[in-house]
Every structure is written in C-alpha cells, then in structure tokens.
Design a protein around this motif. Structure first.
Motif, PDB file in Angstrom:
ATOM      1  N   ALA A 234       0.024   4.352  -0.217  1.00 25.61           N
ATOM      2  CA  ALA A 234      -0.499   5.485   0.433  1.00 25.61           C
ATOM      3  C   ALA A 234      -0.133   5.255   1.958  1.00 25.61           C
ATOM      4  CB  ALA A 234      -2.080   5.217   0.705  1.00 25.61           C
ATOM      5  N   GLN A 235       0.290   4.298   2.642  1.00 23.15           N
ATOM      6  CA  GLN A 235       1.062   4.372   3.929  1.00 23.15           C
ATOM      7  C   GLN A 235       2.424   4.843   3.935  1.00 23.15           C
ATOM      8  OE1 GLN A 235       1.159   0.360   5.090  1.00 23.15           O
ATOM      9  NE2 GLN A 235      -0.922   0.166   5.773  1.00 23.15           N
ATOM     10  N   LEU A 236       2.919   4.770   2.868  1.00 22.84           N
ATOM     11  CA  LEU A 236       4.274   5.445   2.643  1.00 22.84           C
ATOM     12  C   LEU A 236       4.465   6.884   2.647  1.00 22.84           C
ATOM     13  CD1 LEU A 236       5.977   2.701   0.190  1.00 22.84           C
ATOM     14  CD2 LEU A 236       6.273   3.065   2.783  1.00 22.84           C
ATOM     15  N   THR A 237       3.355   7.549   1.879  1.00 22.14           N
ATOM     16  CA  THR A 237       3.050   8.860   1.576  1.00 22.14           C
ATOM     17  C   THR A 237       2.202   9.681   2.534  1.00 22.14           C
ATOM     18  OG1 THR A 237       1.133   8.513   0.090  1.00 22.14           O
ATOM     19  CG2 THR A 237       3.406   8.505  -0.854  1.00 22.14           C
ATOM     20  N   ARG A 238       1.657   8.898   3.477  1.00 19.98           N
ATOM     21  CA  ARG A 238       0.567   9.636   4.481  1.00 19.98           C
ATOM     22  C   ARG A 238       1.488  10.204   5.565  1.00 19.98           C
ATOM     23  NH1 ARG A 238      -2.918   5.371   6.350  1.00 19.98           N
ATOM     24  NH2 ARG A 238      -3.313   5.477   4.191  1.00 19.98           N
ATOM     25  N   ARG A 239       1.265  11.187   5.929  1.00 22.03           N
ATOM     26  CA  ARG A 239       2.096  11.803   7.158  1.00 22.03           C
ATOM     27  C   ARG A 239       0.911  12.291   8.439  1.00 22.03           C
ATOM     28  NH1 ARG A 239       4.954  16.824   4.067  1.00 22.03           N
ATOM     29  NH2 ARG A 239       6.487  15.270   2.808  1.00 22.03           N
ATOM     30  N   ASP A 240       1.527  12.036   9.546  1.00 23.17           N
ATOM     31  CA  ASP A 240       0.856  12.405  10.676  1.00 23.17           C
ATOM     32  C   ASP A 240       0.903  13.876  10.900  1.00 23.17           C
ATOM     33  OD1 ASP A 240      -0.034   9.909  11.441  1.00 23.17           O
ATOM     34  OD2 ASP A 240       1.824   9.410  12.684  1.00 23.17           O
TER      35      ASP A 240
ATOM     36  N   ASP B   2       0.847  -1.176  -0.310  1.00 18.08           N
ATOM     37  CA  ASP B   2      -0.121   0.015   0.013  1.00 18.08           C
ATOM     38  C   ASP B   2       1.062   1.433   0.030  1.00 18.08           C
ATOM     39  OD1 ASP B   2      -2.070   1.810  -0.054  1.00 18.08           O
ATOM     40  OD2 ASP B   2      -2.533   1.462   2.371  1.00 18.08           O
TER      41      ASP B   2
END
Length: 58
Positions: A50-56, A48
């Motif tokens: 999206a997990q690599l590009t998602r930021r908290d 996935d």
C-alpha cells in the motif's frame, strides 16, 4: 526457515533453471531472485504494498 528465505531460494532456483550461462542468465537469476524475495517478504508481512501505490494528493 522463514517464508522470506524460501521465497528468495525459490526465485533463485527458478532463475537457474530458466537460463544457464552468460550475462542474460545472470540477469534472469537476479530478477527472479528479487521477485522471490519480494513475495516472501510480503507473505511475512514485512513489505507493505500500500505504501508503494499510495499517492500524496496535496
């Protein structure tokens, strides 16, 4: 044969075709094999991005 295996095999073959001999060839095969594996896992739905590009944002 799954698309992950096909992707890994394709990356390794491209790496071997791109460079014969030496440490540089080893690195090229390693990088292209990893890239082929990543593409194959993405196509299988096991990776996935999206997990690599998602930021908290906290």
């Amino acid at each position: 044969m799954s698309t992950t295996q096909i992707g890994l095999l394709t990356g390794l073959v491209l790496g071997l075709a791109a460079a014969f001999g030496g440490f540089g060839a080893f690195l090229a095969v390693l990088v292209l094999g990893g890239l082929g594996l990543a593409v194959g896992r993405y196509l299988d739905g096991k990776l996935d991005l999206a997990q690599l590009t998602r930021r908290d944002r906290g």
